[in-house]
Design a protein around this motif. Structure first.
Motif, PDB file in Angstrom:
ATOM      1  N   THR A   1      12.561  37.947 -38.545  1.00  0.00           N
ATOM      2  CA  THR A   1      11.407  37.123 -38.909  1.00  0.00           C
ATOM      3  C   THR A   1      11.838  36.067 -39.942  1.00  0.00           C
ATOM      4  O   THR A   1      12.885  36.222 -40.596  1.00  0.00           O
TER       5      THR A   1
ATOM      6  N   ASP B   1      10.640  35.625 -42.857  1.00  0.00           N
ATOM      7  CA  ASP B   1      10.708  36.284 -44.162  1.00  0.00           C
ATOM      8  C   ASP B   1      12.014  37.069 -44.305  1.00  0.00           C
ATOM      9  O   ASP B   1      12.669  37.021 -45.354  1.00  0.00           O
ATOM     10  N   GLU B   2      12.401  37.765 -43.264  1.00  0.00           N
ATOM     11  CA  GLU B   2      13.659  38.513 -43.304  1.00  0.00           C
ATOM     12  C   GLU B   2      14.845  37.566 -43.438  1.00  0.00           C
ATOM     13  O   GLU B   2      15.765  37.815 -44.219  1.00  0.00           O
TER      14      GLU B   2
END
Length: 146
Positions: free
Chosen positions: A91, A93-94
């Motif tokens: 993602t 965010d990751e």
């Protein structure tokens, strides 16, 4: 969840694109710190491969075998040959957290990172001379949560 090989290839490609690069020793220590980041931020591992406590910090066997041919030198990345290395299936965010850890650790040498890893409880509580011992994710999370 991705594999340690996928993450390692991404780290190699990313560090080469910013004209820094990594060697195998530094790469494996960076992967350890990315795993620690995921365990503390997302409460789950980034990859499922085992992290071993070794004399020179940590080793992820699949990554070690993949890049062993580079010896102690820089692992090179050529976009024309491996464009898929930049396509990490995580993602946004990751990816942000992965990139943040990479950028924070770039100024350190592989030897510096080994010394840091060896000063931490997960390595100290797991390492035994001449043995292949796996550092449990619970130890990593416990240490970095404090």
């Amino acid at each position: 969840m991705i594999t340690a090989i996928d993450l390692a290839r991404y780290v190699v490609a990313t560090t080469n694109k910013i004209d820094h690069g990594v060697n195998l020793l530094k790469l494996q220590q960076i992967l350890y710190f990315i795993q620690a980041e995921f365990l503390t931020v997302f409460d789950r591992p980034c990859f499922c491969d085992f992290i071993e406590a070794r004399k020179l910090g940590i080793r992820i066997n699949s990554v070690y075998l993949e890049f062993l041919g580079h010896g102690a030198g820089r692992i090179w990345y050529w976009e024309n040959y491996h464009p898929e290395w930049m396509n990490l299936k995580v993602t946004p965010d990751e990816k942000y957290h992965i990139d943040r850890v990479i950028c924070e650790l770039l100024p350190y040498s592989g030897s510096d990172l080994v010394r840091i890893v060896q000063s931490q409880d997960p390595w100290k509580k797991t390492y035994k001379e001449g043995q292949r011992r796996i550092i449990p994710n619970t130890l990593i999370k416990e240490f970095f949560d404090d």
